[in-house]
Design a protein around this motif. Sequence first.
Motif, mmCIF file in Angstrom:
data_model
loop_
_atom_site.group_PDB
_atom_site.id
_atom_site.type_symbol
_atom_site.label_atom_id
_atom_site.label_comp_id
_atom_site.label_asym_id
_atom_site.label_seq_id
_atom_site.Cartn_x
_atom_site.Cartn_y
_atom_site.Cartn_z
ATOM 1 N N ARG A 57 0.750 -1.201 -0.005
ATOM 2 C CA ARG A 57 -0.096 -0.028 0.067
ATOM 3 C C ARG A 57 0.738 1.379 -0.169
ATOM 4 O O ARG A 57 0.295 2.497 -0.100
ATOM 5 N N ASN A 60 1.007 2.670 -3.824
ATOM 6 C CA ASN A 60 -0.058 3.687 -4.232
ATOM 7 C C ASN A 60 -0.409 4.721 -3.403
ATOM 8 O O ASN A 60 -1.406 5.124 -3.578
ATOM 9 N N MET A 62 -1.808 4.536 -0.620
ATOM 10 C CA MET A 62 -2.900 4.224 0.180
ATOM 11 C C MET A 62 -2.978 4.693 1.664
ATOM 12 O O MET A 62 -4.112 5.148 2.022
ATOM 13 N N MET A 99 -4.490 -1.465 -7.995
ATOM 14 C CA MET A 99 -4.189 -2.304 -6.824
ATOM 15 C C MET A 99 -5.533 -3.091 -6.858
ATOM 16 O O MET A 99 -6.814 -2.744 -7.023
ATOM 17 N N PHE A 101 -7.300 -5.553 -4.012
ATOM 18 C CA PHE A 101 -7.289 -5.556 -2.462
ATOM 19 C C PHE A 101 -7.428 -7.244 -2.278
ATOM 20 O O PHE A 101 -7.973 -8.040 -2.894
#
Lengths: 261, 299
Positions: A57, A60, A62, A99, A101
């Motif tokens: 993560r 990107n 996140m 992405m 998940f």
Amino acid sequence: MYNQNQTELLKKAEVDKLDFFYDGTVHALKKINMPVFDRKVTAMIGPSGCGKTTLLRCFNRMHDLYPGNRYEGDIWTDQGINLLGRKVDPIEVRMRVSMVFQKPNPFPKSIFENVAYGLRVRGEKNRAVLEQKVEEALQNAALWKEVKDRLNDLASNLSGGQQQRLCIARALATTPEILLLDEPTSALDPIATASIEELIGDLKERVTILIVTHSMQQAARVSDFTAFMYMGEMVEFNETSQIFTQPAQQQTADYVSGRFG
Amino acid sequence: MPLPNKNSEDDLKLKAKIASSKFLDNAFQVIGVVTMILAILVLGTLIAKLFIDGIAQLNFDFLTKFPSSKAAKAGVYSAWVGSLIVILLTAAVAVPLGVGAAVYLEEYAEKNWFADFIEVNVTNLAGVPSIIYGLLGLGVFKYGLGLGSSLAAAGLTLALLVLPVVIVTTREGIRAIPGNVREAAYALGATKWQVIWDHILPYSMGTTLTGVIVALSRALGETAPLIVIGAVNFIAYLPENLLSPFTVLPIQMFDWVGRPDPAFQQNAAAAGIVIIAMTLGMNAIAIYLRYYLRRSIKW
Ligand SMILES: Nc1ncnc2c1ncn2[C@@H]1O[C@H](COP(=O)(O)OP(=O)(O)OP(=O)(O)O)[C@@H](O)[C@H]1O
Ligand SMILES: [Mg+2]
């Protein structure tokens, strides 16, 4: 240094002394160094809670969605940009890095709209282009045959495994440079898993892929490089064949042979 | 653990335990059914009484005639039109403000002591007696903004009254959206505004609208704050614009209840039926909208 017998290895990105703190306190990643090779598949393995998702993560940004999270260190791209740089817009990063998940998370919209959303965000309005790209993405995610007659049905009516493939299609539709996959097949049956693994093999001609997996067999099958993490640290990074046959660290050897973790 | 042998001591104990749990289950069910029947009986009696008293008066003429000093000639035309306009005005003001405030509090505001402070206050505002809002409307809208005793002043006052409910229900709707769906949108490169507009608002709209309509049906029956800002109780023409004087159904009803002539009591009951019909109509819309907007949303 790596004896890959394919063409010359290019670095797509390089993780440089990366530390990550959740909420300013939980030290989840510790001094991570790792190269990410262009158009290769890098698998991230390690016991539950070791920080695989956390590292993924970072690519990107996140973690920027939640206040208090803090990065220290860099992720350099081949263009000399630090993905974690303060001046770099996380939105721009996410435009290039897709992405998937750990848990399927479709929007409560139609199948078509789910896959088209990334394109809409990028301003694509042309119906024909949208339709063509949605179909292509669904084909690539091995879902097209099952849904081609019900593109306007709700995504929530799909089975768990179909939803996950839908999320993969959604991530592919925007033709990312880097694709982050967080245990993409943990909810899939062996046939869907095989089709996703095949897809990964096809995709790496165009996309750089980082995949988190708990399956040693999967890491061995799909990846060119493997990173073994433990308790927030990068224990070992090497070519996949090396990691599975001649690991340098005892911990790695124990983990890949199933003796702990 | 092996299953206890049949009729052994453990087996009997287990059976007794299950039986006592089942007894509680059943007891609770009975209590639930009884309370529900009581509630329905009370409501039914109220409505039946209204119908018995008012049905004779209730006809098409009643809905299209203005009030009159003669009970038989009087109608609720100006009152129901007034009610309708005030409610629409209330919704037009309260929904954008309330949804905007809720989105700000959930999506933009930093979560700190100040946010908590606002949160507590908004929740408390929902419990402030309506007459207090009447006083606020009197000071701010009637005199402060010079709107007088008008439809506009009434709509704004009731908008303040329902605003906390709109904010609270919208926030609930927003909070019910799972974090991973939100993350999915951000991960595709959406900006905050795109996430709000394409996801947060549509997914919470069912909850918001249900809350709005429940709040509006309460506002429909509000009398006190409108009396405070000076609604008239006898008005023989329809409002021309938003600054016109007005009356609403509950005030018309209240006026008739206070009259000595028993014929007016029938009018009051008939007006009551009209209010209840409007409320039920709004609730029907709420149920339909909730069904319609949430049919796609399964978390
Ligand atoms: N939001 C969070 N806040 C605080 N700590 C967190 C948060 N998310 C994860 N952690 C912690 O960070 C560490 C790494 O978690 P992470 O989710 O990256 O593990 P993982 O390797 O992906 O595990 P799994 O294989 O179970 O998915 C764990 O110790 C976890 O408890
Ligand atoms: Mg994980």
